[in-house]
Design an enzyme around this catalytic site. Structure first.
Site, PDB file in Angstrom:
ATOM      1  N   LYS A 151      -5.226   3.352   0.445  1.00 32.69           N
ATOM      2  CA  LYS A 151      -4.058   4.082  -0.068  1.00 32.69           C
ATOM      3  C   LYS A 151      -3.750   5.243   0.874  1.00 32.69           C
ATOM      4  O   LYS A 151      -4.639   6.051   1.176  1.00 32.69           O
ATOM      5  CB  LYS A 151      -4.346   4.656  -1.452  1.00 32.69           C
ATOM      6  N   ILE A 152      -2.505   5.343   1.265  1.00 34.32           N
ATOM      7  CA  ILE A 152      -2.111   6.396   2.202  1.00 34.32           C
ATOM      8  C   ILE A 152      -0.827   7.062   1.702  1.00 34.32           C
ATOM      9  O   ILE A 152       0.166   6.366   1.425  1.00 34.32           O
ATOM     10  CB  ILE A 152      -1.883   5.788   3.609  1.00 34.32           C
TER      11      ILE A 152
END
Ligand code: G3P
Length: 229
Positions: free
Chosen positions: A86-87
């Site tokens: 997740k970014i």
């Protein structure tokens, strides 16, 4: 439609996996710190519980693209299983998503508040985007509508990116994003358990059982096999 648990609590994850058709687990730094446990051992335990068929979403923490990429690689090397990184959809995050796509690391663009953030993340190569429904509502926006617009935008332009709607405070929000086309939802355990809760269902189940017991004196169809009317 994907059903994902937004929690790092091992006991709750075990319980939900046991009862529900769960597709994965999402975490973020705030969710992880709540557990007061060592980070990588906790992720490894969650990965073991959910197995390789389900996805485990793990978030990066740093701000610069090169550091985010380093974290993503480290997460992928250290945590076993089907891991998606997740970014957050910042400039640096998008730069990292582009590079990670090139080297085959799957990503989810998180902290999404607008359709254009989702569009850029999808175009950069994110496999998922996570619009924050309740946090948008708390900013006097319309979280459900943002999810609807993102879904329309990605589908209209044929992006291979799924909308995993996140940040729910009530069942109505989940209900609405499901109807409006989200490809999946990630929700806290208490919200997921609430999907099945209905007093009428409970009352019906009880009255079926009561009727049966009055007629056959048994509580199960298995035992009823031996009863003659
Ligand atoms: O997965 C995103 C989510 O953890 C944010 O949710 O409930 O903290 O707004 P919430």
């Amino acid at each position: 439609m994907l059903l994902v648990i937004d929690s790092a609590n091992v006991e709750e994850i075990k319980e939900l996996i046991d009862y529900y058709p769960i597709d994965g687990v999402t975490t973020n730094p705030s969710i992880i710190v709540k557990e007061k446990l060592d980070f990588f051992p906790l992720l490894k335990e969650i990965s073991e519980i959910i197995g390789n068929e389900r996805e485990l979403f793990v978030q990066t923490l740093t701000f610069k693209a090169e550091d985010i990429i380093k974290e993503a690689k480290y997460i992928r090397e250290t945590v076993p299983g089907n891991v998606v990184v997740k970014i957050p959809v910042t400039n640096e995050g998008i730069k990292a998503i582009k590079t990670l796509k090139e080297i085959g690391i799957r990503t989810l663009g998180t902290t999404v508040y607008t359709p254009l953030q989702a569009y850029v993340a999808a175009k950069a190569g994110a496999s998922y985007v996570a619009p924050y429904v309740n946090r948008i509502d708390n900013l006097t926006g319309n979280g459900v509508n943002v999810v609807k617009e993102i879904t329309q935008l990605l589908e209209k332009h044929h992006y291979n990116c799924q909308v995993l709607a996140a940040s729910f405070k009530n069942i109505q929000q989940v209900h609405n994003v499901c109807l409006d086309g989200a490809h999946g939802v990630t929700a806290a355990p208490d919200i997921i358990k609430g999907f099945l809760t209905h007093p009428a269902t409970e009352a019906n189940v009880q009255s079926f059982s009561d009727d049966w017991q009055k007629a056959y004196g048994e509580k199960s169809v298995v035992n009823t096999d031996k009863v003659k009317m």
